[in-house]
Structure formats: structure tokens, C-alpha cells
Motif scaffolding. Sequence first.
Motif, short mmCIF file in Angstrom:
data_model
loop_
_atom_site.label_atom_id
_atom_site.label_comp_id
_atom_site.label_asym_id
_atom_site.label_seq_id
_atom_site.Cartn_x
_atom_site.Cartn_y
_atom_site.Cartn_z
N GLY A 117 44.79 42.20 45.50
CA GLY A 117 44.78 41.90 44.07
C GLY A 117 43.38 41.82 43.49
N ASP A 118 43.14 40.76 42.71
CA ASP A 118 41.86 40.58 42.04
C ASP A 118 40.70 40.47 43.02
OD1 ASP A 118 43.13 40.66 39.60
OD2 ASP A 118 43.13 38.48 39.31
N GLU A 119 40.95 39.83 44.17
CA GLU A 119 39.88 39.68 45.15
C GLU A 119 39.44 41.05 45.66
OE1 GLU A 119 38.93 36.87 49.00
OE2 GLU A 119 40.93 37.80 48.92
N ARG A 120 40.38 41.89 46.02
CA ARG A 120 40.03 43.24 46.48
C ARG A 120 39.38 44.05 45.35
NH1 ARG A 120 41.23 47.26 50.32
NH2 ARG A 120 41.04 49.33 49.38
N ALA A 121 39.90 43.93 44.14
CA ALA A 121 39.35 44.66 43.00
C ALA A 121 37.89 44.29 42.76
CB ALA A 121 40.18 44.39 41.74
N ARG A 122 37.51 43.07 43.06
CA ARG A 122 36.12 42.63 42.91
C ARG A 122 35.26 43.13 44.07
NH1 ARG A 122 33.16 38.72 45.14
NH2 ARG A 122 34.91 37.67 46.11
#
Length: 154
Positions: A117-122
Motif C-alpha cells: 500500500g502506501d508504505e510500498r508506494a513511498r
Amino acid sequence: MAPLSFWQHTLKALSDHGFWRGMGTLHTSIYRFTGGRVGASAGHLTHLLLTTTGRTSGAARTVPLTYMADGERFVLVASNGGGDRHPAWWLNLRDQPRATAQVRDDAFTVLAHEARGDERARIWPAIKRWNPFYAQYEQMTDRVIPVVVLTRAT
């Protein structure tokens, strides 16, 4: 997936052939013998030793891996050199997320999780800028390359 360049085809063949396994054994030996004075970095890339528990054998398995620091955490990429299979160390961590990491002469217990999710996207764009090979590897395989985060266990 676009056709592979000669370079990408060669990298993929090396990952599928086990070339990196032999290189990893040598790297691990030198890293351990020198307490990380040799083998902990190559240019701006940093390396740690990760010891997982074999999911079938139950034996300790150690591999040298490139990591990017993310605050106090260590980010690994389960690229397997752009190969179509996940690396064994990642499969081991998926089954048993508690492992041991060694950074230079400091060995400690870690807990692993896959960034999603957001962690991977960052993290994913940052790690591709930090090590452009990961962008190449991403083009060489149809699988989603796992981004793995290690946190020191308390």
C-alpha cells in the motif's frame, strides 16, 4: 513485458543459474571474517548479512543483501536479480519473519514484513533512485518484486 536487452537477458540467466549463490557465499565469508570492514559497502550501496530459518530444512541460511536505510529500519528488495522466482531468503522470511541481521560487526534480531500500500508506494520509487538496478529488474520479470522492511526486535 518488453523484450529483454542482451544485458537484461544475461542478468536473468545468471539469477536462474545460481551464479549469485556462489558469489553470496564468498561475500558472506569475507564479511564475517572482517566484521564487515570488507563487504559492508560497495560505493554508496550498503550490505548486511541476513540469517533466516530454512522453511523446509529448519537450518540457518545466511545471505548478503543490499539494504537502504529508512530511519532505524532496513529496506531489502527481493529482486532475485530480476529472476522470475522469489529468492529463497524472502520465502523463508514469509514463513518465519523473525531473523538475524548483521550490519558491520553488529548482529541483532529483526522482524520482517512486506511493504504494501502506501508504505510500498513511498519506498519503491526511492529505492529505485538509490539503486537503479531495481528499475531494470522490475522490467525483467512479470512478478511484483517484494519490498521487505526489517525492524530491530525489542
